[in-house]
Design a protein around this motif. Structure first.
Motif, PDB file in Angstrom:
ATOM      1  N   ARG A 461      25.869  21.166  43.309  1.00 23.26           N
ATOM      2  CA  ARG A 461      26.039  19.732  43.080  1.00 23.26           C
ATOM      3  C   ARG A 461      26.930  19.465  41.863  1.00 23.26           C
ATOM      4  NH1 ARG A 461      20.122  16.908  44.243  1.00 23.26           N
ATOM      5  NH2 ARG A 461      19.954  17.546  46.441  1.00 23.26           N
ATOM      6  N   ILE A 462      26.855  20.364  40.867  1.00 19.26           N
ATOM      7  CA  ILE A 462      27.684  20.216  39.675  1.00 19.26           C
ATOM      8  C   ILE A 462      28.834  21.221  39.788  1.00 19.26           C
ATOM      9  CG2 ILE A 462      27.767  20.386  37.164  1.00 19.26           C
ATOM     10  CD1 ILE A 462      24.804  19.715  37.115  1.00 19.26           C
ATOM     11  N   ALA A 463      30.056  20.716  39.792  1.00 22.42           N
ATOM     12  CA  ALA A 463      31.222  21.589  39.977  1.00 22.42           C
ATOM     13  C   ALA A 463      31.387  22.527  38.782  1.00 22.42           C
ATOM     14  CB  ALA A 463      32.478  20.746  40.153  1.00 22.42           C
ATOM     15  N   VAL A 464      31.766  23.763  39.093  1.00 29.49           N
ATOM     16  CA  VAL A 464      32.027  24.768  38.071  1.00 29.49           C
ATOM     17  C   VAL A 464      33.405  25.357  38.332  1.00 29.49           C
ATOM     18  CG1 VAL A 464      31.307  26.955  37.049  1.00 29.49           C
ATOM     19  CG2 VAL A 464      29.580  25.333  37.858  1.00 29.49           C
ATOM     20  N   ASP A 465      34.247  25.383  37.331  1.00 25.69           N
ATOM     21  CA  ASP A 465      35.589  25.936  37.484  1.00 25.69           C
ATOM     22  C   ASP A 465      35.807  26.994  36.403  1.00 25.69           C
ATOM     23  OD1 ASP A 465      38.194  26.558  37.955  1.00 25.69           O
ATOM     24  OD2 ASP A 465      39.023  24.607  37.381  1.00 25.69           O
ATOM     25  N   MET A 466      35.863  28.243  36.824  1.00 18.40           N
ATOM     26  CA  MET A 466      36.095  29.340  35.888  1.00 18.40           C
ATOM     27  C   MET A 466      37.402  30.059  36.223  1.00 18.40           C
ATOM     28  SD  MET A 466      32.361  30.983  35.108  1.00 18.40           S
ATOM     29  CE  MET A 466      31.046  29.997  34.395  1.00 18.40           C
ATOM     30  N   GLY A 467      38.387  29.295  36.647  1.00 15.41           N
ATOM     31  CA  GLY A 467      39.670  29.878  37.018  1.00 15.41           C
ATOM     32  C   GLY A 467      40.341  30.640  35.894  1.00 15.41           C
ATOM     33  N   GLU A 468      40.060  30.244  34.626  1.00 10.66           N
ATOM     34  CA  GLU A 468      40.682  30.925  33.494  1.00 10.66           C
ATOM     35  C   GLU A 468      40.203  32.364  33.340  1.00 10.66           C
ATOM     36  OE1 GLU A 468      37.554  28.547  30.607  1.00 10.66           O
ATOM     37  OE2 GLU A 468      39.569  28.937  29.877  1.00 10.66           O
ATOM     38  N   ALA A 469      39.102  32.706  34.030  1.00  9.85           N
ATOM     39  CA  ALA A 469      38.592  34.076  33.950  1.00  9.85           C
ATOM     40  C   ALA A 469      39.266  35.004  34.955  1.00  9.85           C
ATOM     41  CB  ALA A 469      37.081  34.087  34.183  1.00  9.85           C
ATOM     42  N   ALA A 470      40.119  34.481  35.823  1.00 14.75           N
ATOM     43  CA  ALA A 470      40.720  35.278  36.899  1.00 14.75           C
ATOM     44  C   ALA A 470      41.429  36.536  36.401  1.00 14.75           C
ATOM     45  CB  ALA A 470      41.675  34.405  37.719  1.00 14.75           C
ATOM     46  N   PRO A 471      42.248  36.478  35.334  1.00 16.80           N
ATOM     47  CA  PRO A 471      42.911  37.715  34.880  1.00 16.80           C
ATOM     48  C   PRO A 471      41.924  38.788  34.424  1.00 16.80           C
ATOM     49  CG  PRO A 471      43.927  35.772  33.896  1.00 16.80           C
ATOM     50  CD  PRO A 471      42.663  35.316  34.548  1.00 16.80           C
ATOM     51  N   PHE A 472      40.822  38.352  33.825  1.00 15.29           N
ATOM     52  CA  PHE A 472      39.843  39.315  33.330  1.00 15.29           C
ATOM     53  C   PHE A 472      39.035  39.920  34.478  1.00 15.29           C
ATOM     54  CE2 PHE A 472      40.065  36.054  29.784  1.00 15.29           C
ATOM     55  CZ  PHE A 472      41.127  36.713  29.161  1.00 15.29           C
ATOM     56  N   LEU A 473      38.786  39.123  35.512  1.00 14.61           N
ATOM     57  CA  LEU A 473      38.113  39.664  36.691  1.00 14.61           C
ATOM     58  C   LEU A 473      39.027  40.626  37.440  1.00 14.61           C
ATOM     59  CD1 LEU A 473      36.286  36.439  37.926  1.00 14.61           C
ATOM     60  CD2 LEU A 473      35.264  38.441  36.834  1.00 14.61           C
ATOM     61  N   ALA A 474      40.330  40.397  37.370  1.00 13.29           N
ATOM     62  CA  ALA A 474      41.278  41.353  37.946  1.00 13.29           C
ATOM     63  C   ALA A 474      41.211  42.675  37.179  1.00 13.29           C
ATOM     64  CB  ALA A 474      42.696  40.782  37.908  1.00 13.29           C
ATOM     65  N   MET A 475      41.105  42.594  35.843  1.00 13.41           N
ATOM     66  CA  MET A 475      40.934  43.817  35.045  1.00 13.41           C
ATOM     67  C   MET A 475      39.666  44.547  35.454  1.00 13.41           C
ATOM     68  SD  MET A 475      41.963  42.419  31.243  1.00 13.41           S
ATOM     69  CE  MET A 475      41.524  43.953  30.451  1.00 13.41           C
ATOM     70  N   LEU A 476      38.596  43.781  35.671  1.00 13.33           N
ATOM     71  CA  LEU A 476      37.323  44.364  36.126  1.00 13.33           C
ATOM     72  C   LEU A 476      37.527  45.096  37.452  1.00 13.33           C
ATOM     73  CD1 LEU A 476      33.952  42.385  36.388  1.00 13.33           C
ATOM     74  CD2 LEU A 476      34.673  44.021  38.112  1.00 13.33           C
ATOM     75  N   GLY A 477      38.166  44.418  38.411  1.00 16.22           N
ATOM     76  CA  GLY A 477      38.337  45.013  39.735  1.00 16.22           C
ATOM     77  C   GLY A 477      39.219  46.247  39.714  1.00 16.22           C
ATOM     78  N   ILE A 478      40.340  46.155  39.014  1.00 13.73           N
ATOM     79  CA  ILE A 478      41.268  47.292  38.956  1.00 13.73           C
ATOM     80  C   ILE A 478      40.655  48.444  38.161  1.00 13.73           C
ATOM     81  CG2 ILE A 478      43.520  48.045  38.119  1.00 13.73           C
ATOM     82  CD1 ILE A 478      44.490  45.139  38.617  1.00 13.73           C
ATOM     83  N   GLY A 479      40.074  48.117  36.989  1.00 12.29           N
ATOM     84  CA  GLY A 479      39.461  49.160  36.177  1.00 12.29           C
ATOM     85  C   GLY A 479      38.300  49.831  36.879  1.00 12.29           C
ATOM     86  N   GLY A 480      37.455  49.033  37.539  1.00 12.62           N
ATOM     87  CA  GLY A 480      36.326  49.612  38.258  1.00 12.62           C
ATOM     88  C   GLY A 480      36.768  50.518  39.384  1.00 12.62           C
ATOM     89  N   THR A 481      37.825  50.138  40.076  1.00  9.27           N
ATOM     90  CA  THR A 481      38.338  50.974  41.163  1.00  9.27           C
ATOM     91  C   THR A 481      38.903  52.277  40.626  1.00  9.27           C
ATOM     92  OG1 THR A 481      38.881  48.992  42.457  1.00  9.27           O
ATOM     93  CG2 THR A 481      39.940  51.054  43.107  1.00  9.27           C
ATOM     94  N   ILE A 482      39.642  52.201  39.506  1.00  9.13           N
ATOM     95  CA  ILE A 482      40.191  53.414  38.897  1.00  9.13           C
ATOM     96  C   ILE A 482      39.065  54.346  38.442  1.00  9.13           C
ATOM     97  CG2 ILE A 482      41.498  54.311  36.925  1.00  9.13           C
ATOM     98  CD1 ILE A 482      43.218  51.779  37.083  1.00  9.13           C
ATOM     99  N   ALA A 483      38.041  53.772  37.792  1.00  7.06           N
ATOM    100  CA  ALA A 483      36.914  54.590  37.330  1.00  7.06           C
ATOM    101  C   ALA A 483      36.197  55.252  38.503  1.00  7.06           C
ATOM    102  CB  ALA A 483      35.939  53.733  36.533  1.00  7.06           C
ATOM    103  N   ALA A 484      35.983  54.500  39.575  1.00  4.25           N
ATOM    104  CA  ALA A 484      35.305  55.053  40.754  1.00  4.25           C
ATOM    105  C   ALA A 484      36.145  56.165  41.377  1.00  4.25           C
ATOM    106  CB  ALA A 484      35.041  53.953  41.772  1.00  4.25           C
ATOM    107  N   LEU A 485      37.461  55.983  41.408  1.00  2.45           N
ATOM    108  CA  LEU A 485      38.334  57.043  41.926  1.00  2.45           C
ATOM    109  C   LEU A 485      38.260  58.283  41.035  1.00  2.45           C
ATOM    110  CD1 LEU A 485      41.491  55.004  43.043  1.00  2.45           C
ATOM    111  CD2 LEU A 485      39.788  56.103  44.516  1.00  2.45           C
ATOM    112  N   GLY A 486      38.184  58.054  39.707  1.00  2.00           N
ATOM    113  CA  GLY A 486      38.015  59.184  38.796  1.00  2.00           C
ATOM    114  C   GLY A 486      36.722  59.932  39.053  1.00  2.00           C
ATOM    115  N   ALA A 487      35.654  59.187  39.325  1.00  2.00           N
ATOM    116  CA  ALA A 487      34.372  59.821  39.644  1.00  2.00           C
ATOM    117  C   ALA A 487      34.454  60.575  40.971  1.00  2.00           C
ATOM    118  CB  ALA A 487      33.269  58.770  39.699  1.00  2.00           C
TER     119      ALA A 487
END
Length: 570
Positions: A461-487
């Motif tokens: 009911r209350i709108a939430v906009d966290m679009g400014e976090a998108a670059p950091f979530l991309a770091m999370l996704g890319i870094g997590g994938t690299i770490a998992a590949l390393g494992a």
């Protein structure tokens, strides 16, 4: 019972240490199951990373909770505890020149832990337990989920009892002189904390299991559950810290010939872990009304610092011992000992990266996030998993990977294939973990939640906009994938080595270091050199310590500045 019989032991061709063949079997079994758990957890990690990266959003909400349950249990519980069981067998036999205490207890330990792991894996993969690792009541999983965890915990307890028995017979049979080695002392500290932890697990999981099968009509009280569960959940990490530090000392010796500067101080730091580090679990309970404010403030201030002091001691003594060993080899300069270290040895690289990532990443963020006022606004954001990924993954898991690069050639007596790739693996994994943790921390600082995959709360009911976090979530996704590949690279190389690797029976393992590095290191290991000799002062480590303290001060007070922006002080 007597000492080990000749037909029950062998002498390691590389280290000259005795290896109890019965203990060797259980080291192998536990290590293999640990690597299997790491494989499952790594696959789940890739799926989670590509889900929290909002641009990809791979899994739907139900799938997300199923996979995060799978990931948490395999990476935080199964992979690490199986490896810790292997460490306990090694410490109580090889390092004490003794034998396995009880094969019956050992089979009970391995059997119960394996059955428990399989039961939990089935329950989660079948969609019968998508309750995350914490499984807070009144969320309910099927009975085999709780029963599997109980069996796994009982198995771990049997392993600890067997370890205590091994210490007893080694002392009784006088298989070693003086005090037990420092690495064994660290394992003993981990085992003592494990007893405390497993008792909490029994207290919280047994009534929850009885509720799941209908014996109890109502679930345990939610506030009570959280309090006791974190005596299991967070204290499990303290077992890991003790085991990880013990591995640091062991690998420092194997890879550089290092010796602790002061055994008494190091042992005192392990004792402080036993007495105080479990108090760190308080930060999970700071918003619970059932816990008094005085208790909260005490545990997040003075008591917490006593636990932190132990880690700071080890954080100094381990690199200082390496620096002293390198200076003993004739390496000069303020940081020459570090730049000329055996960085192409994956055992050294993994252990030293573990130390740096755990210290700078986990230590600085841990103390800050454990502070009462900061924790209240940060606890349910991605900052918390950003912290524990650099402690558990960047710290403990990386240290255990480094240990495997020596355990497989020394215990399994098999050589690793694709050695250039093995040398790169710790760096791939470490880089991925750091990138992911930074992304998590920055996204969490903007308020991105830790347990909810849809950060915009679509349909609310209350709108939430966290679009400014998108670059950091991309770091999370890319870094997590690299770490998992390393494992996954580590898993593939280790499985290949164990089952298809070239044998080194009857000869020394193929060294990861240059012939000259290997010769000088072995010479130090076999000599009675004193790390406190004149000219061996760890000046470089002192400088690194001040850099750490300065980094901590900047991070800590920047958090207080951000806190003032949220709660203005006028």
């Amino acid at each position: 019972m007597g000492n080990m019989q000749k037909d029950k032991m062998r002498v390691c061709s590389t280290t000259g240490l005795p290896v109890c063949l019965n203990a060797e079997l259980f080291i192998k079994l536990n290590a293999v199951f640990g690597v299997v758990a790491l494989l499952v957890g790594s696959v789940a990690a890739i799926l989670l990373a590509l889900t929290r990266w909002e641009t990809v959003a791979l899994l739907n909400p139900l799938g997300y909770y199923q996979v995060i349950t799978l990931h948490g249990l395999n990476m935080l519980i199964f992979w690490i505890l199986f490896m810790e069981m292997a460490i306990l067998y090694f410490c109580s036999t090889t390092l004490l020149n003794s034998r396995n205490f009880s094969n019956a207890l050992s089979w009970g330990q391995f059997g119960l832990m394996a059955i428990g792991m399989v039961a939990v894996e089935y329950s989660v993969l079948a969609g019968r337990a998508s309750v995350t690792m914490t499984s807070y009541v009144p969320l309910e999983a099927k009975q085999e989920f709780y029963l599997g965890l109980i069996l796994f915990a009982v198995g771990a307890l049997l392993g600890v009892v067997n370890f205590f028995g091994g210490l007893y017979i080694a002392k009784r049979d006088k298989t070693y002189k003086g005090a037990i080695p420092l690495v064994v002392f660290g394992a003993l500290a981990a085992a003592i904390i494990a007893v405390f932890t497993i008792v909490h697990g029994a207290l919280v999981l047994i009534p929850t299991w009885l509720w799941s099968i209908g014996v109890l009509e109502n679930p345990p009280d939610a506030a009570w559950y959280r309090l006791i569960w974190w005596g299991l959940g967070h204290c499990s990490q303290q077992i890991n810290v003790c085991a990880m530090v013990a591995v640091w000392y062991f690998l420092a010796t194997l890879t550089t010939g290092a010796k602790p500067l002061n055994q008494t101080v190091c042992r005192f730091a392990f004792l402080m872990y036993i007495l105080f580090i479990n108090l760190a679990s308080a930060h999970h309970l700071l918003v619970d009304p059932g816990v008094g404010s005085a208790w909260k403030m005490w545990n997040t201030s003075y008591a917490l610092y006593l636990a932190v002091l132990a880690s700071m001691i080890h954080g100094f003594t381990v690199p200082a011992s390496v620096e002293a060993a390198q200076r003993k080899k004739g390496i000069g300069g303020l940081f020459g000992w570090l730049t000329k270290a055996p960085w192409k040895d994956p055992g050294f690289a993994a252990f030293f990266l573990s130390l740096i990532i755990f210290g700078f990443g986990g230590g600085i963020t841990g103390v800050t996030l454990g502070t009462h006022q900061i924790n209240i606004i940060a606890h349910n954001t991605l900052r918390i998993p950003g912290h524990f990924h650099v402690t558990v993954a960047g710290g403990t898991s990386l240290a255990f990977m480094g240990l495997a690069y020596y355990v497989v050639p020394l215990i399994f007596r098999k050589e690793y294939p694709l050695r250039p790739l093995a040398r790169l693996q710790p760096y791939i994994f470490g880089f991925g973990i750091v990138l992911m943790a930074i992304g998590m921390t920055l996204a969490g600082s903007l308020g991105v939640p830790r347990r909810h995959p849809d950060i915009d709360f679509t349909g609310a009911r209350i709108a939430v906009d966290m679009g400014e976090a998108a670059p950091f979530l991309a770091m999370l996704g890319i870094g997590g994938t690299i770490a998992a590949l390393g494992a996954l690279i580590f898993v593939v190389l280790t499985v290949w080595a164990v089952f298809l690797g070239k044998t080194n029976k009857g000869r020394a393992m193929t060294s990861w270091q240059t012939p000259e590095q290997d010769r000088v290191t072995k010479s130090l290991m076999s000599s009675g050199w004193n790390p406190n000799e004149k000219g061996l002062k760890p000046k470089g480590t002192v400088v690194l310590t001040f850099i750490f303290l300065a980094s901590f001060a900047v991070y800590y007070f920047s958090n207080w500045k951000a806190l003032v922006d949220v709660w203005p002080v006028k």
